[in-house]
Scaffold this motif. Sequence first.
Motif, short mmCIF file in Angstrom:
data_model
loop_
_atom_site.label_atom_id
_atom_site.label_comp_id
_atom_site.label_asym_id
_atom_site.label_seq_id
_atom_site.Cartn_x
_atom_site.Cartn_y
_atom_site.Cartn_z
N UNK A 150 -0.76 25.43 1.87
CA UNK A 150 -1.28 25.36 3.12
C UNK A 150 -1.55 26.68 3.71
N UNK A 151 -0.86 27.69 3.41
CA UNK A 151 -1.16 29.28 3.69
C UNK A 151 -2.54 29.46 3.44
N UNK A 152 -2.78 29.32 2.09
CA UNK A 152 -4.32 29.56 1.57
C UNK A 152 -5.28 28.94 2.09
N UNK A 153 -5.37 27.49 2.28
CA UNK A 153 -6.47 26.59 2.51
C UNK A 153 -6.26 26.08 4.02
N UNK A 158 -9.43 25.78 6.30
CA UNK A 158 -10.37 24.68 6.18
C UNK A 158 -10.48 23.42 7.13
N UNK A 159 -9.31 23.55 7.69
CA UNK A 159 -9.02 22.28 8.84
C UNK A 159 -8.80 22.85 10.26
N UNK A 160 -9.46 22.39 11.27
CA UNK A 160 -9.26 22.64 12.65
C UNK A 160 -7.84 22.09 12.91
N UNK A 161 -7.10 21.33 12.34
CA UNK A 161 -5.84 20.61 12.83
C UNK A 161 -4.87 21.79 12.22
N UNK A 162 -4.94 22.51 11.09
CA UNK A 162 -4.11 23.17 10.57
C UNK A 162 -4.17 24.87 10.94
N UNK A 163 -5.52 25.11 11.38
CA UNK A 163 -5.81 26.42 11.80
C UNK A 163 -5.60 26.80 13.23
N UNK A 164 -5.03 27.90 13.65
CA UNK A 164 -4.42 29.05 12.70
C UNK A 164 -3.10 28.85 12.11
N UNK A 165 -2.48 27.78 12.97
CA UNK A 165 -1.11 27.48 12.73
C UNK A 165 -0.79 26.00 12.53
N UNK A 166 0.08 25.71 11.66
CA UNK A 166 0.64 24.18 11.78
C UNK A 166 2.02 24.32 11.98
N UNK A 183 -0.24 19.67 4.56
CA UNK A 183 -0.98 19.48 3.58
C UNK A 183 -1.95 18.12 3.31
N UNK A 184 -1.03 16.99 3.98
CA UNK A 184 -1.53 15.75 4.07
C UNK A 184 -2.79 15.71 5.04
N UNK A 185 -2.64 16.29 5.99
CA UNK A 185 -3.74 16.37 7.02
C UNK A 185 -4.79 17.01 6.39
N UNK A 186 -4.57 18.28 5.74
CA UNK A 186 -5.60 19.33 5.30
C UNK A 186 -6.48 18.43 4.21
N UNK A 187 -5.65 17.69 3.28
CA UNK A 187 -6.28 17.06 2.12
C UNK A 187 -7.20 16.00 2.44
#
Length: 975
Positions: free
Chosen positions: A582-585, A588-596, A604-608
């Motif tokens: 999650x820290x690396x990728x 790539x996802x607005x929901x995880x950037x800049x902080x989850x 990670x599930x949201x990201x993939x």
Amino acid sequence: MEGALTARDRVGIQDFVLLDETTEAAFLSNLKKRFSKDLIYTYIGTLLVSVNPYKELDIYNKKQMEVYMGVNFFELPPHIYALADNAYQTMLTEYNNHFILISGESGAGKTEASKKILQYYAVTCPSTTLLNTVRDKMLMSNPVLEAFGNAKTLKNDNSSRFGKYMDIQFDSQGDAVGGHILNYLLEKSRVVHQNHGERNFHIFYQLVEGGEDDLLHELGLEKDAQHYNYLTQGECAIVSSINDRNDWKTVKNALQIINIDEINTNHLFGIVASVLHLGNVQFDSDSKGHALLNNNTELRWVSNLLGVDAQSLQEGLTYRKIEARTDQVLSPFTIDHAIYARDALAKAIYGQTFTWLVNRINESMENKDPSRKTVIGLLDIYGFEVFYVNSFEQFCINYCNEKLQQLFIQLTLKAEQEEYEAEDIEWEPVQFFNNKIICDLVEERHRGIISILDEECLRPGDATDLTFLERLEDKMGNHPHFLICQSKNAIVRECFATVDPDSRRRPETVATQFKSSLLKLTEILMAKEAWYIRCLKSNESKQPGQFDEALIRHQVKYLGLMEHLRVRRAGFAYRRKYDVFLKRYKPLCPATWPHWRGVPADGVEVLVQHLGYLPYEYKMGRTKIFIRHPRTLYATEDAYEKCKHELATRLQAKYKGYRAKGEFRKQKEAATKIETCWRGVQARKEREKRAWAVKVIKKFIKGYMTRGQAKCTDNSEYLAFVRQNYLNRLKNTLPKTVLDKTTWQSPPAVLTETSELLRKLHYRLMVRKYVRGITPQRKAQFQLKLLTSSIFKGKKESYPQSVAQPFVDTRIKEITSNQTQLTVLYSVFLQYSIPVIKYDRKGFKPRPRQLILTQTAAYVIEEAKIKQRVLYTSLKGISVSNLTDSIIVFHITCEDPKQKGDLVMQCDHLFEFLTKLCVIANKQNAVKVVQGSIKIEIQAGKESAVDFTTGQEPMVYKAKNGHLMVWSEGKMHKC
């Protein structure tokens, strides 16, 4: 692995786990591609594959060490420093023990790899004086052990002929505080026999080639390896790639560092020399075929160097002692038995010496602090080799490699299986060759090769290779993996180091001892976390740049690298903890950037899901995500690389803004501080200045009030100020010319006398300067002007206008054209001449004339005719008026009635003429300035007068009263 993803398109794949195809062809192709660019390291997960380049590479300097310190294992390109550092960091974090297993064929670079790891720890671990000493001993143990335990073989010029396991001890701070070495199965047979193209152990050649003359003389040696039987069997005593003389110096220095004193060092070299002398001992046979010594010189050197009785030594080499109850019988040896006994003694001496040396190294590195230590073990084991004819030692070496391969398979499968079970991921079995059946063939009790070997060594009668082979065929002929062995070397029957001399029990064979030591080593390693380095030879000829694909394929197979890769993949090319992934990728996802903000697994599930991963492409474990195909990860990494540039731009903008604001804030605070400090400084200066000014003003006022009093404390500074101020003003306003009498500064009362003295001095100075600058001509002018001043100054009104006019020597350029008259004039020495207007005595008519002065008389001339001569002696006076007219009256003595009377003239240059006349005739006192009228005597007894008055314009005429009337203006424009 992240570093491998980033650099995958440059030179191959940095981690074999990320290969699209896990085939042998793809494996070798990737290895070859990287080797062609001198990239000798490649990962299989955390396993490091190293290909020997057979040349020096600039990747082992201190700068490279600093790059890999404390960095994530997969962030940078594969390197042995990365593996060493991660083992070290994991040890510090988890506070447990680790070991690094280095394996591969002889010549694959195992010993060099262990050196690089030791050097890395020596440089990167914390440093103190004590720790530096420990690290020096660890590093310098290498050249000593290499000298006594390494040799040139057909496949390697510096082949380790013993197994070495070193524990490096670290305290809780990560400081290297001690070490311990275990050695395994030194190849003692090399002491007495070498194959063609091979050498004995390095130390023999180093001593003979590099030893000092005095030392060699004491040891009875010559500086030539060809003199010694044990050094010439391989027929390659001199090797171009080995510098024995330099290595000798290194070994002597290393022995000092590991605390072996001079006495023990001399004993050590004495033992080495004794082995060389022992190899030169030769035997003859008597008439019965018994062995006899034909030369006692070499034996005496052996006796002397070992400190043993020469007679006892001779008996031991030529007789066998047979004990029968209480009796002892000496049975003579044949020549073959004597040579065997000699070689056995040489091997025993050297083997025991090597063990002693390892023990001394351990003593020097021992850490006696009882506190708990963590260790990193370093296992540099023999190289796996298969020859056409294999010696007993080579059999043991290959057995050791099989045992370690079994351990490797167990630990790898165990670790991989434990990870899948821990993550609740379905395990996919991987087919691989389990070499347990090979290990059992060698070590199984009662049925293994070693057990049969022990039985053959213990049975009555002569045991030979053939009898041993018969036993093997009898016991194991039907075994599917039996080795047909044709070794010509005798099996070592006794191990002197562990046998009690008084015990009648037969000692364990070397094979049994070696099996036991391997079992103990396996127990040691099983208790530690494992790290692996697999070393590969790039070619058999040891040439740089050559990649022998068939040779490397063979090594890849027997090292089990493909099986390890398949086990590592097990259906999933990539696995990483949720927080790391999650820290690396996360960009790539607005929901995880800049902080989850939630649980990492949910992030990670949201990201993939956002990236569009299909269900079969990944699995979610308890703590890790597993990705099945490399292409999925490549697509993710490519998206990350593209996004990274956009993020970098945004981050740069934000960071630059933040830095700019911070810098502005700092500058503003700094400016405020500077202003505050500056204002404070200025205020203090102003206060001090005002206090000083008040003090000065007070003194000034007090001094002013007491200025008229005698000099005292109150007015001394004021008076000094007055003096200085006056002198400064006077300096800037001094008169510039002697005639300037008005610009002198008026002095204060206290300086009146001083000012007058200064004024006089200044005028005297100006006069002196002026006088020194006057030419003789100008001086003459001044003298004439001075005379004029004394006669007319303040008496005649037209005098001031004459001061600035210079006097000339003559006013007439052409006197006459008559030659006769000229002769007369020159004969009387002409002094001055000037045009005048003469007024007649009768009627006062004006007549233009020329007046010439000589040394004796004045001549009135008309056109070169002398009209009248007036001797200076007869000139009784000269009269002029006090007005601005230019009338001159010469009063002449008239004794004769016929003589002409007074002479009345008008001269435009009256002052010049009269001054010249006074000087020539010496008549300074004859000139009189008359007011009103001048009486004149026309003839003897007949008088008249010249009357003077002022009017609007000048006129001269005869008045009705018969006098000459002269009107003059208020001032004259001529002199």
